[in-house]
Design a protein around this motif. Structure first.
Motif, mmCIF file in Angstrom:
data_model
loop_
_atom_site.group_PDB
_atom_site.id
_atom_site.type_symbol
_atom_site.label_atom_id
_atom_site.label_comp_id
_atom_site.label_asym_id
_atom_site.label_seq_id
_atom_site.Cartn_x
_atom_site.Cartn_y
_atom_site.Cartn_z
ATOM 1 N N TYR A 127 131.227 -53.841 63.607
ATOM 2 C CA TYR A 127 132.096 -53.591 62.458
ATOM 3 C C TYR A 127 133.194 -52.638 62.905
ATOM 4 O O TYR A 127 132.935 -51.639 63.579
ATOM 5 N N ALA A 170 142.763 -52.741 58.366
ATOM 6 C CA ALA A 170 141.974 -53.929 58.689
ATOM 7 C C ALA A 170 140.507 -53.547 58.744
ATOM 8 O O ALA A 170 140.149 -52.481 59.271
ATOM 9 N N ARG A 171 139.659 -54.402 58.197
ATOM 10 C CA ARG A 171 138.208 -54.256 58.255
ATOM 11 C C ARG A 171 137.666 -55.559 58.830
ATOM 12 O O ARG A 171 137.892 -56.637 58.264
ATOM 13 N N THR A 172 136.981 -55.485 59.963
ATOM 14 C CA THR A 172 136.526 -56.703 60.626
ATOM 15 C C THR A 172 135.038 -56.634 60.945
ATOM 16 O O THR A 172 134.497 -55.564 61.230
ATOM 17 N N THR A 189 132.450 -58.919 63.502
ATOM 18 C CA THR A 189 132.297 -60.003 64.474
ATOM 19 C C THR A 189 130.830 -60.096 64.857
ATOM 20 O O THR A 189 130.146 -59.080 65.035
ATOM 21 N N GLN A 229 133.493 -64.550 62.609
ATOM 22 C CA GLN A 229 134.437 -63.452 62.453
ATOM 23 C C GLN A 229 134.875 -63.384 60.986
ATOM 24 O O GLN A 229 135.112 -64.415 60.361
ATOM 25 N N TYR A 230 134.975 -62.164 60.491
ATOM 26 C CA TYR A 230 135.449 -61.939 59.133
ATOM 27 C C TYR A 230 136.407 -60.757 59.164
ATOM 28 O O TYR A 230 136.111 -59.725 59.771
ATOM 29 N N GLU A 231 137.557 -60.905 58.527
ATOM 30 C CA GLU A 231 138.539 -59.820 58.524
ATOM 31 C C GLU A 231 139.241 -59.749 57.172
ATOM 32 O O GLU A 231 139.636 -60.777 56.609
ATOM 33 N N ARG A 232 139.379 -58.543 56.671
ATOM 34 C CA ARG A 232 140.215 -58.269 55.506
ATOM 35 C C ARG A 232 141.288 -57.282 55.928
ATOM 36 O O ARG A 232 140.981 -56.212 56.458
ATOM 37 N N SER A 233 142.526 -57.635 55.719
ATOM 38 C CA SER A 233 143.627 -56.776 56.157
ATOM 39 C C SER A 233 144.664 -56.660 55.046
ATOM 40 O O SER A 233 144.768 -57.527 54.172
ATOM 41 N N THR A 243 142.532 -62.432 53.872
ATOM 42 C CA THR A 243 141.125 -62.565 54.229
ATOM 43 C C THR A 243 140.983 -63.751 55.170
ATOM 44 O O THR A 243 141.464 -64.848 54.860
ATOM 45 N N ARG A 292 138.240 -65.968 57.710
ATOM 46 C CA ARG A 292 136.860 -66.282 58.109
ATOM 47 C C ARG A 292 136.901 -67.356 59.188
ATOM 48 O O ARG A 292 137.699 -68.280 59.106
#
Length: 579
Positions: free
Chosen positions: A183, A214-216, A218, A243-247, A283, A285
């Protein structure tokens, strides 16, 4: 990523989508964090250098129990430094604790790091006009130290932390299971005042700011197997990654501020952060499955790999109309999938020669939209390569010669606002030669040469057709020679010197701004202080200098007010003590 916190950096050339997914065809850098060690390792480093550089770092590792099953590592660094540019400085704190539990067949490692950077002056080299840097000005060249922003406004900050784990379990003599998760939380903010137009000596300027978060997450789960089927050996790898990311990105207005004389600057101060006009929440994915098998039959080695990716993205846009303050809100959704693969064949001769051939493909989703508010299509790449490696038997020396042809499709180029045109294709045909040679008597040499013939082969902008890619020099070369003294009056001394050549390159796709080639010299010295006295065992001194002749050159030039001086001479020195 702070280099002191890394065990190694690996350059993976060419498309690497089979194992990593969503990668540009040029390649990637694999950065491996420092891991705990069973052997005790203690290191303190005190450094100084040009521009009032002050650095203190430490690296500590070892076992926490008599059975050496519980291991730890703590890497820390603190640095304060000015730069060669007026009013630009940087402070950094880096802390990275890590722990490992090592069982008979299972190993669990927890990795973490925290980093905070505060850089007054915007965090890097100022953007300067082309006239006065790339081209001569009637009053001469703009000083390489010139700052054209505002000292009390320009700022770059970065705060990030990462936490993750790795698990490895050996099932039997054939199969090994591995699983990793990380994370990451990253917050950065950039504020700058920079040039918009140069009139004689007067630079018209504007202010902007660009905060990002950004919050990721993996995750990678894989199995590896080593076995034989008759005369054929197999190294099999299979896995799934997610992979998941919120920016979030905020872009402000670009208001004009006070002008400045680039040869005699007077800073006005009093600039405030402009209002936010564009807010983007995204977002993403991605899930991918991959398989690779390296098969060996006698001197033949065949690698086959394939990967399937499914990527989704949701982008919420909020654009404020400057005239009336109304909000234009819309959402762009993207849903992409692709299969990529690679194949390679090597034949290893007894004398150390190993000719090879390979073919690989790549896939990389793009964020953003075209001028019709439609999502961009992912870029796709393919590369064919042929080469020869030579490593004499029993030698640590190696020479590699390779030739490749790389094609990237669906290339996007920006237009007005946040829109892109996406009908491009680019090609790069290249030749690379690399040599690492142990010459005996303490001498070692590293040499490289690369020829990259890049071309825009498809585009809606007729003026760019056939042009060279931005930031891709046609020729680059480097040579480094190192000598270690193991006996005699200079015992414990190491000397190194090198030369780098960077050919001319363009900073824009129109090829309007061409930075000339440059030759730079570097040097280094190291000394084992323990050779002087047993009381100094474990202590060493290192001094390194880059751009030794302080060559003045333009590294890149993107536009009429977007040129950058290359780094001048910099000398660093460090005393290290290990025990």
């Amino acid at each position: 990523i702070e280099p002191y916190g890394l065990e190694r950096i690996e350059a993976l050339k060419g498309p690497a989508s089979v194992l990593y997914g969503q990668n540009a065809p040029g390649g990637l850098l694999n950065m491996t964090s420092k891991r705990p060690t069973a052997e005790t390792l203690n290191e303190i480093e005190l450094g100084t250098g040009s521009y009032d550089r002050r650095q203190l770092a430490g690296d500590f590792s070892g076992a926490m129990d008599d059975d050496r099953r519980l291991l730890y590592r703590l890497t820390v660094l603190g640095r304060q430094a000015d730069t060669e540019y007026d009013y630009v400085e940087e402070d950094k704190i880096f802390v990275a604790p890590a722990f490992t539990w090592a069982g008979d067949d299972t190993t669990v490692t927890i990795l973490s790091q925290y980093q905070k950077i505060r850089s007054e002056g915007g965090g890097g080299a100022p953007a300067l006009p082309a006239v006065g840097t790339l081209y001569p000005h009637p009053d001469g060249y703009i000083p390489t130290s010139r700052f054209v922003g505002e000292p009390d406004y320009d700022l770059f900050t970065n705060e990030q932390w990462m936490l993750g784990y790795e698990v490895e379990h050996r099932l039997d003599d054939v199969w090994t299971f591995s699983h990793s998760l990380r994370y990451a939380d990253v917050d950065t903010d950039t504020r700058r005042v920079q040039g918009a137009l140069l009139a004689d000596r007067t630079l018209y300027r504007y202010a902007w700011a660009f905060p990002e978060t950004a919050r990721t997450v993996t995750l990678d789960t894989r199995t590896e197997a080593t076995f034989e089927t008759g005369p054929v050996g197999h190294d099999l790898l299979m896995g799934v990654d997610l992979q998941y990311e919120r920016s979030r990105f905020e872009e402000t207005d670009f208001p004009l501020v006070s002008t400045i004389d680039v040869f005699d600057p007077v800073y006005s101060g009093g600039i405030t952060v402009p209002p936010v006009l564009t807010t983007i929440d995204q977002t993403r994915r991605q899930v991918g499955g991959y398989i690779q098998n390296v098969m060996s039959y006698g001197r033949w080695h065949l690698m086959l790999g394939g990967r399937y990716d499914h990527a989704q993205a949701k982008t919420d846009n909020d654009i404020v109309d400057k005239a009336d303050g109304t909000h234009n809100q819309y959402t762009i959704r993207q849903n992409d999938e692709a299969f990529t693969g690679r194949a390679g064949l090597v034949y290893a001769f007894d004398n150390g020669l190993a000719p090879y051939v390979s073919y690989t493909t790549s896939f990389q989703p793009l964020g953003g939209r075209n001028d019709k508010n439609e999502p961009l299509q992912p870029t796709r790449g393919r590369q064919a390569e042929i080469g020869l490696r030579y490593q004499p038997t029993g030698s640590a020396s190696m020479i590699t010669v390779s030739a490749y042809h790389l094609v990237q499709q669906n290339v996007a180029t920006s237009t007005s606002g946040a829109a892109y045109i996406q009908t491009g294709e680019v090609e790069v045909k290249g030749l690379e030669v690399e040599a690492h040679a142990e010459l005996g008597d303490g001498y070692r040499a590293i040499a490289s040469y690369a020829y990259s013939d890049s071309e825009i082969t498809e585009t809606l902008r007729d003026a760019q057709l056939g042009n060279q890619l931005a930031f891709v020099p046609r020729n680059t070369a480097a040579l480094w020679l190192d000598k270690s003294f193991e006996d005699g009056f200079a015992e414990g001394l190491g000397l190194g010197a090198g030369v780098r050549y960077i050919g001319h390159l363009y900073g824009d796709l129109n090829n309007d701004f061409k930075s000339p080639g440059v030759t730079l010299f570097d040097a280094g010295l190291r000394f084992d202080l323990g050779r002087l006295s047993p009381d100094a065992a474990g202590a060493s001194l290192a001094v390194n200098a880059t751009n030794l002749l302080d060559e003045r050159y333009v590294s890149t030039c993107l536009s009429a007010t977007g040129c950058y001086w290359g780094p001048g001479r910099a000398v660093t020195a460090a005393i290290k003590y290990r025990w």
